[in-house]
Design an enzyme around this catalytic site. Structure first.
Site, PDB file in Angstrom:
ATOM      1  CB  CYS A   1      27.548 -23.707 -35.882  1.00 61.07           C
ATOM      2  SG  CYS A   1      27.667 -25.021 -36.251  1.00 61.07           S
TER       3      CYS A   1
ATOM      4  CG  HIS B   1      26.843 -23.815 -31.086  1.00 62.07           C
ATOM      5  ND1 HIS B   1      26.266 -23.665 -31.510  1.00 62.07           N
ATOM      6  CD2 HIS B   1      27.976 -25.190 -31.724  1.00 62.07           C
ATOM      7  CE1 HIS B   1      26.013 -24.804 -32.132  1.00 62.07           C
ATOM      8  NE2 HIS B   1      27.370 -25.440 -32.518  1.00 62.07           N
TER       9      HIS B   1
ATOM     10  CD  GLU C   1      24.692 -21.624 -29.619  1.00 59.41           C
ATOM     11  OE1 GLU C   1      25.069 -22.301 -29.415  1.00 59.41           O
ATOM     12  OE2 GLU C   1      25.322 -20.557 -30.214  1.00 59.41           O
TER      13      GLU C   1
END
Length: 337
Positions: free
Chosen positions: A223, A308, A310
């Site tokens: 990001c 993202h 994750e």
């Protein structure tokens, strides 16, 4: 619809008012912040506090029902002194944002003594002292596991969680950490985290990223970290008229030609044309507006994604990005200071 505890505690939202388009928010309440996962990190949150400046919802559910619920969303906001407003047609508000682009806003009460015309300049504000840590913090118990330095520009706990999951120890370091301070830990690789605001204000991080590229240290940017690496490599960034925020953003992996569904939260991006004069090439692109969603260096072990991997909240389509980083570390060995 779901994921508001993770979203509200995401440091990338620092300084912003968040508008939820799902009609009813808060129906499953807020779980305990004291419940930890196997790595000792808060299980349901992405930082230790609410990061948004305020929230806007249509219907606030004051009745919450879930086995993990410890308080209502309203109580959580009250406890952390975060203002919110309900009974707003948030979908109509979203239409205005979709037509005019991201805009400044404030929540005020009629007759409030604080009602004034003071403007907050989000674009030039440096959020790093608010979202980063002040000194190194260590995660992971296996002394034999390779060590990764995580430069914290507003990291989510899930980034740490996934680095631990794939077998790394993690040293979380402040946003303005120098290359010498990083190398003192003899890391196997470095991760540049997510975070809020314009990447241009992170001048020290950009300088450090330039050294990481120059020294061929295995590096992953996520990001804001993606934008910082691009700037360090000579590319340019710009503010998006329409930021990418949500759990269902489609991206094309140009390496595999596969489409993945990603979780995103960013208001800035890399200028595609500016990559032509750098050693970076586009890795992912956004299917909706064709913006840059990931880059990789043509010669050095440096990769980065705008979304993202994750998630949290969101799908796990792109967890393989962490495995790609692990492969870079294995291939290029332990970095010596």
């Amino acid at each position: 619809m779901v994921g508001y505890t993770e979203t509200l505690s995401d440091p990338s939202y620092r300084g912003q008012i968040l508008c939820f388009t799902y009609p009813s928010i808060g129906n499953y309440g807020v779980p305990s912040q004291k419940e930890l996962d196997e790595f000792g990190l808060p299980k349901y949150f992405e930082s230790d506090r609410i990061q948004t400046r305020g929230i806007i919802v249509n219907n606030l559910s004051n009745v919450s029902s879930h086995w993990s619920c410890k308080k209502t969303l309203d109580q959580w906001l009250y406890d952390e002194k975060i203002p919110g407003i309900s009974d707003v047609d948030t979908r109509e508000l979203t239409k205005k944002i979709r037509s005019n682009g991201v805009m400044n806003a404030k929540i005020v009460m009629d007759g409030s003594e604080y009602r004034n015309n003071e403007r907050f300049d989000y674009d030039s504000y440096n959020f790093m002292p608010e979202v980063s840590i002040n000194q190194p913090t260590y995660y992971g118990k296996e002394s034999s596991a390779p060590k990764v330095v995580l430069i914290d520009t507003g990291t989510k706990f899930s980034i740490i969680r996934n680095l631990l999951r794939i077998g790394f120890q993690v040293v979380r370091m402040p946003w303005d950490t120098s290359i010498d301070q990083i190398l003192a830990h003899n890391p196997a690789g470095v991760v540049l985290s997510n975070g809020p605001g314009d990447p241009i204000v992170c001048k020290q991080t950009i300088e450090t990223a330039s050294e990481l590229i120059e020294r061929s240290i295995p590096t992953l940017g996520i990001c804001l970290g993606n934008q910082i690496l691009a700037l360090a490599g000579g590319a340019k960034t710009h503010k998006l008229k329409f930021g990418h925020r949500g759990q269902n953003k489609s991206c094309l992996d140009l390496e595999s030609n596969h489409t993945i569904i990603t979780s995103q939260n960013h208001g800035y991006g890399i200028e595609l044309d500016s990559l032509e004069k750098t050693d970076f090439e586009i890795w992912f692109k956004n299917i909706d507006d064709h913006t840059v969603e990931g880059i990789k260096h043509s010669e050095k072990p440096v990769i980065a994604v705008q979304f993202h991997p994750e998630a949290s909240p969101g799908p796990d389509d792109c967890l393989y990005i962490f495995d790609k980083f692990k492969d870079l570390v294995k291939t290029h060995g332990i970095v010596a200071s």
